[in-house]
Design a protein around this motif. Structure first.
Motif, PDB file in Angstrom:
ATOM      1  N   ALA A   9      45.700  43.881  44.360  1.00 57.73           N
ATOM      2  CA  ALA A   9      46.630  43.723  43.250  1.00 57.73           C
ATOM      3  C   ALA A   9      45.877  43.368  41.969  1.00 57.73           C
ATOM      4  CB  ALA A   9      47.654  42.643  43.577  1.00 57.73           C
ATOM      5  N   ALA A  10      44.880  42.509  42.093  1.00 56.64           N
ATOM      6  CA  ALA A  10      44.091  42.126  40.918  1.00 56.64           C
ATOM      7  C   ALA A  10      43.325  43.323  40.368  1.00 56.64           C
ATOM      8  CB  ALA A  10      43.119  41.007  41.284  1.00 56.64           C
ATOM      9  N   LEU A  11      42.781  44.135  41.253  1.00 55.38           N
ATOM     10  CA  LEU A  11      42.058  45.336  40.814  1.00 55.38           C
ATOM     11  C   LEU A  11      43.004  46.332  40.145  1.00 55.38           C
ATOM     12  CD1 LEU A  11      39.652  45.936  43.841  1.00 55.38           C
ATOM     13  CD2 LEU A  11      39.021  45.188  41.539  1.00 55.38           C
ATOM     14  N   ALA A  12      44.208  46.472  40.686  1.00 56.53           N
ATOM     15  CA  ALA A  12      45.181  47.392  40.091  1.00 56.53           C
ATOM     16  C   ALA A  12      45.580  46.924  38.693  1.00 56.53           C
ATOM     17  CB  ALA A  12      46.410  47.497  40.985  1.00 56.53           C
ATOM     18  N   THR A  13      45.763  45.617  38.546  1.00 58.98           N
ATOM     19  CA  THR A  13      46.101  45.066  37.232  1.00 58.98           C
ATOM     20  C   THR A  13      44.958  45.297  36.242  1.00 58.98           C
ATOM     21  OG1 THR A  13      47.509  43.357  38.210  1.00 58.98           O
ATOM     22  CG2 THR A  13      46.676  42.958  35.977  1.00 58.98           C
ATOM     23  N   GLU A  14      43.741  45.066  36.694  1.00 59.48           N
ATOM     24  CA  GLU A  14      42.581  45.250  35.828  1.00 59.48           C
ATOM     25  C   GLU A  14      42.436  46.716  35.421  1.00 59.48           C
ATOM     26  OE1 GLU A  14      40.115  43.434  33.496  1.00 59.48           O
ATOM     27  OE2 GLU A  14      41.100  42.323  35.118  1.00 59.48           O
ATOM     28  N   LYS A  15      42.685  47.615  36.348  1.00 58.04           N
ATOM     29  CA  LYS A  15      42.593  49.051  36.052  1.00 58.04           C
ATOM     30  C   LYS A  15      43.615  49.451  35.003  1.00 58.04           C
ATOM     31  CE  LYS A  15      42.492  53.559  38.331  1.00 58.04           C
ATOM     32  NZ  LYS A  15      42.588  54.265  39.653  1.00 58.04           N
ATOM     33  N   ARG A  16      44.827  48.911  35.129  1.00 62.87           N
ATOM     34  CA  ARG A  16      45.876  49.231  34.161  1.00 62.87           C
ATOM     35  C   ARG A  16      45.520  48.679  32.780  1.00 62.87           C
ATOM     36  NH1 ARG A  16      49.548  46.601  36.320  1.00 62.87           N
ATOM     37  NH2 ARG A  16      49.690  44.839  34.868  1.00 62.87           N
ATOM     38  N   GLU A  17      45.012  47.472  32.737  1.00 59.29           N
ATOM     39  CA  GLU A  17      44.634  46.877  31.460  1.00 59.29           C
ATOM     40  C   GLU A  17      43.500  47.644  30.795  1.00 59.29           C
ATOM     41  OE1 GLU A  17      43.731  42.887  32.536  1.00 59.29           O
ATOM     42  OE2 GLU A  17      45.826  42.209  32.469  1.00 59.29           O
ATOM     43  N   LEU A  18      42.568  48.142  31.598  1.00 58.83           N
ATOM     44  CA  LEU A  18      41.470  48.933  31.035  1.00 58.83           C
ATOM     45  C   LEU A  18      41.984  50.229  30.416  1.00 58.83           C
ATOM     46  CD1 LEU A  18      38.766  48.412  33.804  1.00 58.83           C
ATOM     47  CD2 LEU A  18      38.551  47.758  31.398  1.00 58.83           C
ATOM     48  N   GLN A  19      43.033  50.789  30.996  1.00 54.03           N
ATOM     49  CA  GLN A  19      43.597  52.021  30.463  1.00 54.03           C
ATOM     50  C   GLN A  19      44.430  51.768  29.207  1.00 54.03           C
ATOM     51  OE1 GLN A  19      45.778  53.430  33.883  1.00 54.03           O
ATOM     52  NE2 GLN A  19      44.010  54.520  34.738  1.00 54.03           N
ATOM     53  N   GLU A  20      45.146  50.632  29.200  1.00 54.67           N
ATOM     54  CA  GLU A  20      46.075  50.364  28.110  1.00 54.67           C
ATOM     55  C   GLU A  20      45.415  49.662  26.922  1.00 54.67           C
ATOM     56  OE1 GLU A  20      49.159  48.116  29.939  1.00 54.67           O
ATOM     57  OE2 GLU A  20      50.020  49.835  31.016  1.00 54.67           O
TER      58      GLU A  20
END
Length: 237
Positions: free
Chosen positions: A85-96
Motif C-alpha cells: 500500500a505504501a509503494l502504491a501511494t508513493e507511485k501515485r504521488e510520483l505520477q501526480e
C-alpha cells in the motif's frame, strides 16, 4: 577477496533481514521447547503412561507449530499489505506531483548529512534511475524487490517450533520410566541455555543474564505444570 569486498558484504542490505529471521528461528525453537516441556512434564506429574505422554506431546507439538505458523502468516501478510500500500501511494504521488516528490527526496538526503547541493544532485540522479526505488528505500525503508514473504515466515516458524518441541517430547518418551523426568528437565534446561546464549549473541546482550533468564523461565514453567499434574493425579482426575 579484498578488504573492501569483505567490508561491503558484511554490511549488505540483506544482513539485517537475515539476522531477524535467525532471531525469529531461535525464539520459535525456544517456544517449542518451553511449551511442549510444560505439557509433557505436567502430564508426567499425573501419569507415567507412555502413550498418554506421547499423545499429549504430539498434540502440543502440532497445535503449537500450526498456531505459530498461522500467527506468523497473518502478521507478515499484514506487513506485506502495508508495504504494498505504501509503494502504491508513493507511485501515485510520483505520477501526480513529481516535483514535490523530488524536493522531498532531496530533503531526506540532506537530512542524512549531505549538503543541499549534493543532496539535490543525488536526488535528481536517483529519480532518473528509478524514482520509485529511490523513495521506497530512502523514505520508506523498503526494498521493492524484497518484500516480506508470509509463506516463508510461516514455514520458518513451523519448522523452528517443531524442532524445539521434539526435544522434550523425545526426552519424555524414550528413557526408562524412572529416568524420564530427570532426563527431560536436564535436556530442556540445556536447550534453553543454548537458545538463551544464541539470542543474546544475536542481540549483543549480556550472555549470562539471558541464559539465566531463559533457564529460570523454563524451570518455573515445568515446575508449575508438574505440580498441577501431580495434584490432578492425586485426586484422581
Amino acid at each position: 577477496m579484498t578488504d573492501t569486498q569483505a567490508h561491503d558484504e558484511s554490511h549488505g542490505n540483506g544482513l539485517g533481514a537475515r539476522l531477524n529471521w535467525l532471531r525469529a528461528a531461535v525464539l520459535g525453537a525456544n517456544d517449542g521447547v518451553v511449551s511442549t516441556a510444560g505439557i509433557v512434564v505436567g502430564v508426567a506429574g499425573a501419569t507415567g503412561d507412555r502413550s498418554a505422554l506421547l499423545t499429549a506431546g504430539l498434540a502440543g507439538l502440532l497445535a503449537g507449530s500450526m498456531s505459530m505458523a498461522a500467527g506468523e502468516y497473518v502478521s507478515v501478510s499484514t506487513q506485506r499489505d502495508s508495504e504494498q500500500a505504501a509503494l502504491a501511494t508513493e507511485k501515485r504521488e510520483l505520477q501526480e506531483t513529481p516535483e514535490a516528490e523530488l524536493a522531498e527526496l532531496s530533503g531526506l538526503l540532506e537530512g542524512k548529512g549531505l549538503s543541499r547541493e549534493v543532496a539535490r544532485e543525488a536526488a535528481v540522479q536517483l529519480t532518473e534511475r528509478d524514482a520509485l526505488r529511490a523513495h521506497a528505500e530512502v523514505e520508506l525503508g523498503i526494498d521493492p524487490d524484497d518484500l516480506t514473504n508470509p509463506w516463508h515466515a510461516a514455514g520458518a516458524s513451523f519448522l523452528a517450533f517443531t524442532a524445539g518441541a521434539l526435544l522434550p517430547l523425545l526426552a519424555i518418551v524414550l528413557p526408562p520410566a524412572s529416568l524420564r523426568l530427570v532426563v527431560t528437565v536436564l535436556a530442556v534446561l540445556a536447550a534453553l541455555a543454548l537458545t538463551g546464549w544464541w539470542s543474546a549473541r544475536l542481540g549483543d546482550a549480556a550472555v549470562g543474564r539471558a541464559v539465566l533468564r531463559n533457564m529460570s523461565g523454563g524451570a518455573v514453567a515445568m515446575g508449575v505444570t508438574y505440580a498441577a499434574g501431580a495434584l490432578l493425579g492425586a485426586v484422581g482426575v
